[in-house]
Design a protein around this motif. Structure first.
Motif, PDB file in Angstrom:
ATOM      1  N   THR A  82      24.116  55.387  13.694  1.00 51.92           N
ATOM      2  CA  THR A  82      25.413  55.229  13.079  1.00 51.92           C
ATOM      3  C   THR A  82      26.537  55.143  14.119  1.00 51.92           C
ATOM      4  N   ILE A 104      26.704  51.620  15.340  1.00 50.14           N
ATOM      5  CA  ILE A 104      27.123  50.629  14.292  1.00 50.14           C
ATOM      6  C   ILE A 104      28.626  50.845  14.366  1.00 50.14           C
ATOM      7  N   THR A 105      29.186  52.128  14.423  1.00 51.48           N
ATOM      8  CA  THR A 105      30.505  52.284  14.269  1.00 51.48           C
ATOM      9  C   THR A 105      31.230  51.643  15.594  1.00 51.48           C
ATOM     10  N   VAL A 142      30.464  53.500   7.523  1.00 50.86           N
ATOM     11  CA  VAL A 142      29.125  53.721   7.712  1.00 50.86           C
ATOM     12  C   VAL A 142      28.806  55.181   7.205  1.00 50.86           C
ATOM     13  N   PHE A 165      25.591  55.651   5.186  1.00 50.06           N
ATOM     14  CA  PHE A 165      24.529  56.412   5.658  1.00 50.06           C
ATOM     15  C   PHE A 165      24.344  57.693   4.503  1.00 50.06           C
ATOM     16  N   VAL A 216      23.242  49.705   0.181  1.00 50.75           N
ATOM     17  CA  VAL A 216      24.585  49.674   1.329  1.00 50.75           C
ATOM     18  C   VAL A 216      25.476  48.683   0.672  1.00 50.75           C
ATOM     19  N   SER A 253      24.266  48.091   9.107  1.00 56.17           N
ATOM     20  CA  SER A 253      23.765  49.449   8.493  1.00 56.17           C
ATOM     21  C   SER A 253      22.395  48.953   7.824  1.00 56.17           C
ATOM     22  N   LEU A 255      19.587  51.202   9.403  1.00 62.20           N
ATOM     23  CA  LEU A 255      19.639  52.460   8.511  1.00 62.20           C
ATOM     24  C   LEU A 255      18.871  52.144   7.155  1.00 62.20           C
TER      25      LEU A 255
END
Length: 722
Positions: free
Chosen positions: A365, A368-369, A414, A418, A442, A504, A508
């Motif tokens: 995460t 991704i951010t 995110v 998540f 998502v 994501s 994820l």
């Protein structure tokens, strides 16, 4: 519309990833070749007209030269202001046009008007010339010629090298508006007339001047056709040596006896100190100083590097022992300033990374951010450069301001994605089957936060919109900062709507983040022994940590502990009693907030005001004004004494000064003025601050040590902006 963007991105994940990679590559290439400058382009379209009339007083120049040229320029299309300055034998007229006026069109209009007024100027006035177009901060480099040969070269020889070798070599580099040399003596043919011989030959001084003027010319004689050949006929009369001048015929008397210049005068090559209007020195010694002025829109760093490289190459071909020392380079300040902003960007990004890892408690995460930061800044740089901007302190400062904000959209997206995926996988572990796929989860999680994110981003953009209403030099200075922030925020919204959901879903949405039970033997049966030994301890550590967090949570928070991150859960638990207390004492809290607002508003008028923060440029520009009427020789003596005093400061590396003005220079300084450049050790290599050095210099050059001299101490760029 906003939801469609995310849906299309999730359906075309490969295309989004390709676009991401292409954007990074294009942005990196553009960044490498981007023009870098200290400030944005703040130059209004300005044309400078220079006119000289040797020996004329300032009053005569103002009345007979400056006023007619000013009158001709007033009323020209798009002209906003006409300013002028008149000095001994010099007239300068500055014609400023509206912002956005094409500089070449402006030069053409000024040239046309000069043709109308030029023929009406009095006799003895040189033809007005339009100086090369330069920028407000265009004086990018200054150099000094140093004689280390031990032969003590004459200042005239040094000036000859500067005018006929260095100047033309530098101008051939391109991007240079002008190279201005000062100091030394300009080489001239000098004719010293003997009045007694003039009387004995019954010749006037005008006769000698007329003969010299008419004898310095070549004549064309057409062609001579001889058989099959064509020969050009030329009359060679151009003066090239002392003997040529000595043998010029002034008059012919009886019996065809010529009277030559050498009969009534002595001819030499030299220069008369009394007629020069400027001098240069370095570390208290006479020398020749040069100044390189760049054209607007030219990359300062690239041009400075080319000039320095050319000066180093020139040293090899100059007289042995003659060195060219760079006294001031604006590129050094630009590199220090840009490096400082880059460090701020780097430190801010590192802090963001640390905070993300702590609060999200998940490497994927956080990764991704973090894509939002470089990707948003890269998109901003691409747009800024595409608009014709430069990378400067203001644009980089805007990017630094945006670092902490561009990541907000991605964090919110995110975190919610998540959390929803954690809930989704937790329900599946409990046996609750659902028709949703991770991709749909998502998309649903993105929809939940989309409206909030869009409005939050638009509000931040609206805050910076007033910067675009500024006009004049303020608008040119601060608009790039606003553009950098606005474009970065718009780019962060685009990244949050497209790239973040795709990453994501890929990182994820395929696996459960952290299991809530020990891995069974059947899960590891198909894995190799080395993978089992490497993976199992790390996985068990994460499982035990997660179970430890769940065990700490009260029974009512078990579900939250399963889906929230540990730090977030603990913060929520700590915040609940605080929130309860604040709600009970709401009027007290409102009163305190109101008092703080009143105190803040009342403190605003007491705050200091400054157009730009003062930087430590590691260079001081000292303007010294001796009493009016001071001769060049006395002014030079005062300036060199100041140089020697300044060299006593431990942090000073070199001192150079200009007295008076150089030829073709738009600064109309009289011989009683000095401009001293003092170079210091870089700020990060010395203990004294800029303020300490400023106080020491002012005390050293006070009126107690130099009676009658007025001293003003500043810095090169600060001096130009003021």
């Amino acid at each position: 519309m906003w939801s469609k963007i995310t849906e299309v991105s999730l359906r075309n994940r490969l295309l989004v990833i390709i676009g991401l990679i292409a954007t990074v590559i294009i942005g990196f290439r553009m960044f490498q070749t981007a023009p870098i400058d200290v400030y944005p382009d703040i130059n209004p379209p300005r044309i400078t007209v220079l006119t000289e009339a040797h020996g004329w007083s300032p009053e005569e120049m103002e009345t007979l030269v400056t006023l007619p040229i000013e009158s001709a320029m007033n009323g020209a299309p798009d002209v906003t202001r006409v300013r002028s300055s008149s000095a001994i034998g010099l007239s300068l007229v500055f014609v400023e046009f509206e912002w956005g006026t094409d500089i070449f069109l402006a030069r053409q209009m000024v040239s046309e008007r000069l043709l109308l007024v030029g023929s009406n100027l009095p006799e003895g006035v040189d033809t007005p010339i339009i100086l090369p177009t330069s920028s407000l901060l265009g004086e990018i480099l200054e150099y000094a010629l140093i004689d280390e040969s031990g032969e003590e070269l004459d200042p005239m020889e040094l000036r000859d090298i500067a005018d006929w070798v260095i100047k033309y070599r530098l101008q051939s580099q391109g991007g240079i508006a002008n190279v201005i040399n000062i100091g030394g003596y300009v080489k001239r043919f000098q004719v010293f007339v003997n009045p007694e011989r003039l009387v004995s030959y019954n010749i006037s001084l005008e006769d000698v001047a007329h003969a010299l003027e008419k004898s310095n010319d070549n004549a064309a004689g057409g062609f001579l056709i001889k058989d099959t050949h064509e020969l050009m006929i030329r009359g060679l009369g151009r003066i090239s040596s002392v003997s040529d001048i000595e043998n010029v015929v002034i008059d012919v008397r009886e019996h065809n006896i010529p009277i030559l210049v050498k009969d009534v005068a002595t001819v030499k090559i030299g220069s008369i100190p009394e007629i020069r209007r400027g001098a240069g020195s370095r570390n208290g010694e006479e020398t020749v100083l040069g100044k390189v002025v760049k054209q607007p829109g030219i990359n300062t760093l690239t041009l400075s590097d080319r000039v320095v490289s050319e000066l180093e190459t020139l040293e090899e071909s100059l007289h042995e022992g003659v060195k060219v020392e760079v006294e001031y380079a604006q590129a050094n300040l630009i590199r220090r300033a840009v490096d400082t902003v880059k460090e701020a960007l780097r430190d801010g990004a590192i802090l963001v990374v640390i905070i993300l890892i702590i609060f999200l408690f998940n490497i994927r995460t956080a990764l991704i951010t973090l894509t939002a930061i470089p990707l948003s800044l890269i998109i901003a740089i691409i747009v800024l450069l595409w608009q014709g901007g430069t990378l400067n302190i203001m644009t980089l400062a805007g990017l630094a301001i945006a670092v902490g904000m561009v990541v907000d959209d991605a964090i919110v997206y995110v975190e919610n994605i998540f959390r929803r995926l954690q809930e989704y996988f937790h329900l599946r572990e409990l046996g609750n089957q659902t028709d949703e796929t991770p991709t749909q989860v998502v998309n649903r999680a993105s929809d939940e936060m989309r409206v909030s994110i869009v409005f939050a981003t638009l509000i931040i953009i609206l805050v910076f919109l007033p910067l675009f209403s500024l006009s004049g030099i303020e608008g040119r200075m601060f608009r790039p900062l606003g553009w950098a922030v606005v474009i970065s925020m718009a780019a962060s919204l685009l990244v949050a709507l497209t790239v973040v959901p795709v990453l994501s879903d890929l990182l994820l949405g395929r696996v459960r983040d952290i299991p809530l039970q020990e891995p069974s033997l059947t899960e590891d049966r198909g894995r190799s022994k080395w993978f089992h030994r490497l993976f199992t301890p790390f996985r068990n550590l994460l499982v035990r940590w997660r179970l430890f967090v769940v065990a700490l949570a009260p029974k009512s928070d078990v579900e939250s502990a399963l889906t929230l991150q540990p730090v977030v859960m603990w913060i929520k638990r700590a915040y609940r009693p605080i929130l309860s207390s604040v709600i009970r004492l709401r009027w007290f809290v409102v009163t305190i907030a109101f008092i703080l607002v009143v105190i803040t508003i009342s403190a605003i008028p007491r705050l200091g005001r400054e157009f730009l923060p003062v930087m430590d440029e590691a260079t001081f520009t000292i303007s010294v004004f001796s009493p009016p009427g001071t001769s060049l020789g006395e002014s030079t003596r005062i300036g060199r004494e100041m140089e020697r005093r300044l060299l006593e400061i431990q942090e000073v590396t070199s001192v150079s000064s200009r007295t008076g003005r150089a030829g073709a220079d738009e600064h109309a300084h009289d011989v009683n003025t000095h401009e001293i450049v003092v170079n210091f050790i870089p700020p990060d290599e010395r203990e004294k601050t800029r303020e300490d050095l400023l106080a020491e210099v002012r005390e050293m050059l006070s009126t107690e040590n130099f009676p009658g001299a007025q001293v003003s101490v500043g810095q090169p760029i600060q001096h130009r902006l003021d």
